[in-house]
Design a protein around this motif. Structure first.
Motif, PDB file in Angstrom:
ATOM      1  N   ALA A 153      39.612  78.107  62.156  1.00 13.77           N
ATOM      2  CA  ALA A 153      38.682  77.985  61.411  1.00 13.77           C
ATOM      3  C   ALA A 153      39.206  77.983  59.881  1.00 13.77           C
ATOM      4  CB  ALA A 153      37.272  78.859  61.449  1.00 13.77           C
ATOM      5  N   LEU A 154      40.422  78.913  59.543  1.00 12.93           N
ATOM      6  CA  LEU A 154      40.894  78.988  58.336  1.00 12.93           C
ATOM      7  C   LEU A 154      42.302  78.371  57.971  1.00 12.93           C
ATOM      8  CD1 LEU A 154      40.144  82.976  58.023  1.00 12.93           C
ATOM      9  CD2 LEU A 154      38.615  81.101  57.287  1.00 12.93           C
ATOM     10  N   HIS A 172      45.710  86.781  57.089  1.00 13.82           N
ATOM     11  CA  HIS A 172      44.834  86.861  55.841  1.00 13.82           C
ATOM     12  C   HIS A 172      44.625  85.695  55.087  1.00 13.82           C
ATOM     13  CE1 HIS A 172      46.374  91.008  56.727  1.00 13.82           C
ATOM     14  NE2 HIS A 172      45.387  91.693  55.863  1.00 13.82           N
ATOM     15  N   TYR A 195      49.510  77.798  49.975  1.00 16.02           N
ATOM     16  CA  TYR A 195      49.345  79.183  50.690  1.00 16.02           C
ATOM     17  C   TYR A 195      50.712  80.026  50.314  1.00 16.02           C
ATOM     18  CZ  TYR A 195      44.849  77.260  52.507  1.00 16.02           C
ATOM     19  OH  TYR A 195      43.580  76.702  52.655  1.00 16.02           O
ATOM     20  N   ASP A 231      43.369  82.058  62.388  1.00 21.34           N
ATOM     21  CA  ASP A 231      42.110  81.521  62.857  1.00 21.34           C
ATOM     22  C   ASP A 231      42.008  80.188  62.810  1.00 21.34           C
ATOM     23  OD1 ASP A 231      39.355  81.079  62.919  1.00 21.34           O
ATOM     24  OD2 ASP A 231      38.731  82.843  61.821  1.00 21.34           O
ATOM     25  N   PRO A 287      42.597  82.776  53.582  1.00 24.24           N
ATOM     26  CA  PRO A 287      41.417  82.692  52.559  1.00 24.24           C
ATOM     27  C   PRO A 287      40.579  81.825  53.149  1.00 24.24           C
ATOM     28  CG  PRO A 287      43.143  81.374  51.676  1.00 24.24           C
ATOM     29  CD  PRO A 287      43.800  82.156  52.463  1.00 24.24           C
ATOM     30  N   PRO A 288      39.123  81.966  52.978  1.00 17.60           N
ATOM     31  CA  PRO A 288      38.178  81.065  53.418  1.00 17.60           C
ATOM     32  C   PRO A 288      38.469  79.567  53.195  1.00 17.60           C
ATOM     33  CG  PRO A 288      37.184  82.064  51.444  1.00 17.60           C
ATOM     34  CD  PRO A 288      38.563  82.956  51.727  1.00 17.60           C
ATOM     35  N   PRO A 289      37.884  78.623  53.978  1.00 18.20           N
ATOM     36  CA  PRO A 289      38.320  77.230  53.905  1.00 18.20           C
ATOM     37  C   PRO A 289      37.926  76.771  52.467  1.00 18.20           C
ATOM     38  CG  PRO A 289      37.095  77.506  55.815  1.00 18.20           C
ATOM     39  CD  PRO A 289      37.149  78.908  54.976  1.00 18.20           C
ATOM     40  N   GLU A 290      37.062  77.362  51.673  1.00 22.36           N
ATOM     41  CA  GLU A 290      36.628  76.664  50.305  1.00 22.36           C
ATOM     42  C   GLU A 290      37.623  77.088  49.264  1.00 22.36           C
ATOM     43  OE1 GLU A 290      33.003  77.957  52.736  1.00 22.36           O
ATOM     44  OE2 GLU A 290      34.839  79.082  52.079  1.00 22.36           O
ATOM     45  N   TYR A 291      38.746  77.847  49.608  1.00 21.16           N
ATOM     46  CA  TYR A 291      39.992  78.007  48.793  1.00 21.16           C
ATOM     47  C   TYR A 291      40.835  76.723  48.398  1.00 21.16           C
ATOM     48  CZ  TYR A 291      44.783  79.177  47.642  1.00 21.16           C
ATOM     49  OH  TYR A 291      45.981  79.160  47.072  1.00 21.16           O
TER      50      TYR A 291
END
Length: 379
Positions: free
Chosen positions: A191-192, A139, A202, A189, A141-145
């Protein structure tokens, strides 16, 4: 008010305070800021976000302690509910607690009982940590986090690691252990997945990593740590009393490896040389204090201290790229002076059955995959 009621109130109050302090600490790690003594302190909304750290972290800690508690009850051993230890500095970051402990209030006479009580906590906490880590890595968060935490990175885009750390100082990086690496490699993932320098922001990952770290410390097979109870149960008093001090000496040798190097003493300045020599003598005295209760007399403790330093110098000369982790030295001091390296003798020394031996091997495997040689690295 009865003594039992007073004890329950103290335990409950400590638990509530620990929820508050770990939530404060969690928010400070998430946002990389403090609640006090800064120009732009964190606020109530930030505090609420801290529950994303405190709840999973205290969940793992509580499962660990109640693993001990229920096993002790099953063996009819007197035991208290957990005492949580809150700590929050305010002026610098902490994790909000120094852990928790239960008090055994009756004499444990059985080697099997020590084994069962000792192994139940870390295995239960390990399972809880697996759940937290699985949730955290699945879970993300998106990279923008990361830009909500570090808005100054946004101008670099997702290439920020190439620029943001050029002149960075004081960043905390979590050193991999086998299990954490497996989660990062096969569960998350890519990418994340955050940069290693940013994992502390995190909360589920950070809480899970800390749980693995404390599990590995508890499973070190020395003294009255959980690992000590397990190894004592597996080997018995005689063999444990020979192996535990040797493991303690090896642990101390690793921790201080690279702290002093032979070439450092080849300095032209006499004042600098004597300063280094003074530090070395202080370090030898520190080891002597740590080994005071391990050796049978002061002379043996001094000889062991000198032997450790000579081995460290030899390794630093032969393999200069090898470094230990001085961050373990305070824990070595606590082990040597307070917790103890040896284990209390038991009257009933019946050997363990196959099932317990398998569990003991499982605990050793858990220790191996949770242990990080350099758990926290300041870069």
């Amino acid at each position: 008010m009865s003594p039992n009621t007073r004890t329950y109130l103290i335990q409950g109050l400590l638990f509530v305070v620990t929820i508050i302090t770990t939530t404060l600490a969690g928010a400070e790690w998430i946002f990389g800021n403090l609640f006090v003594y800064v120009d732009n302190p964190l606020r109530w909304s930030h505090f609420l976000q801290g529950f994303h750290f405190s709840i999973p972290f205290l969940f793992i800690l509580t499962v660990h302690e109640f693993g001990h508690y229920f096993t002790a009850k099953a063996h009819q051993v007197g035991v208290t509910l957990p005492y949580y230890i809150p700590i929050w500095f305010g002026i610098t970051q902490s994790i909000g607690t120094m852990g928790a402990f239960i008090r055994i209030t009756s004499i444990v006479r059985s080697r099997k009982k020590f084994f069962d009580i000792g192994i139940a906590g870390p295995l239960a906490g390990f399972v809880a940590a697996l759940g937290v880590l699985w949730y955290g890595f699945t879970h993300l968060p998106p990279p923008e986090y990361i830009f909500t935490i570090h808005p100054e990175y946004e101008r670099y885009g997702f290439s920020y690691p190439q620029f943001a750390y050029e002149n960075a100082a004081g960043n905390l990086r979590l050193g991999d252990n086998i299990l954490f690496w497996l989660f990062k490699t096969y569960v998350a993932d890519p990418a994340l997945l955050p940069h290693p320098n940013e994992i502390v922001h995190y909360p589920y990952l950070f809480a899970g990593y800390l749980a693995l770290f404390f599990t590995s410390l508890n499973l070190i097979p020395i003294g009255q740590l959980d690992g000590g109870h397990i190894l004592y149960g597996l080997l018995g008093r005689k063999r444990f009393s020979a192996i535990a001090p040797a493991l303690f000496v090896l642990f101390a040798t690793y921790a201080g490896l690279g702290l002093f190097r032979p070439e450092e003493f080849s300095v032209p300045d006499d004042e600098e040389f004597f300063t280094l020599l003074a530090y070395l003598f202080f370090y030898i005295y520190f080891l002597y204090i740590c080994l005071g209760k391990v050796a049978d007399n002061p002379r043996t403790a001094l000889m062991l201290s000198l032997m450790i330093v000579l081995v460290q110098f030899a390794l630093a000369f032969l393999r200069p790229e090898w470094d230990g982790y001085p961050g373990f030295l305070p824990f070595i001091f606590i082990l040597g002076r307070f917790l103890g390296v040896y284990h209390p003798e038991t009257e009933q020394n019946e050997p363990l059955g196959i099932a317990r031996i398998i569990l003991g091997c499982l605990a050793l495997l858990v220790f191996i995959i949770c242990f990080s040689p350099k758990p926290f690295v300041i870069i």
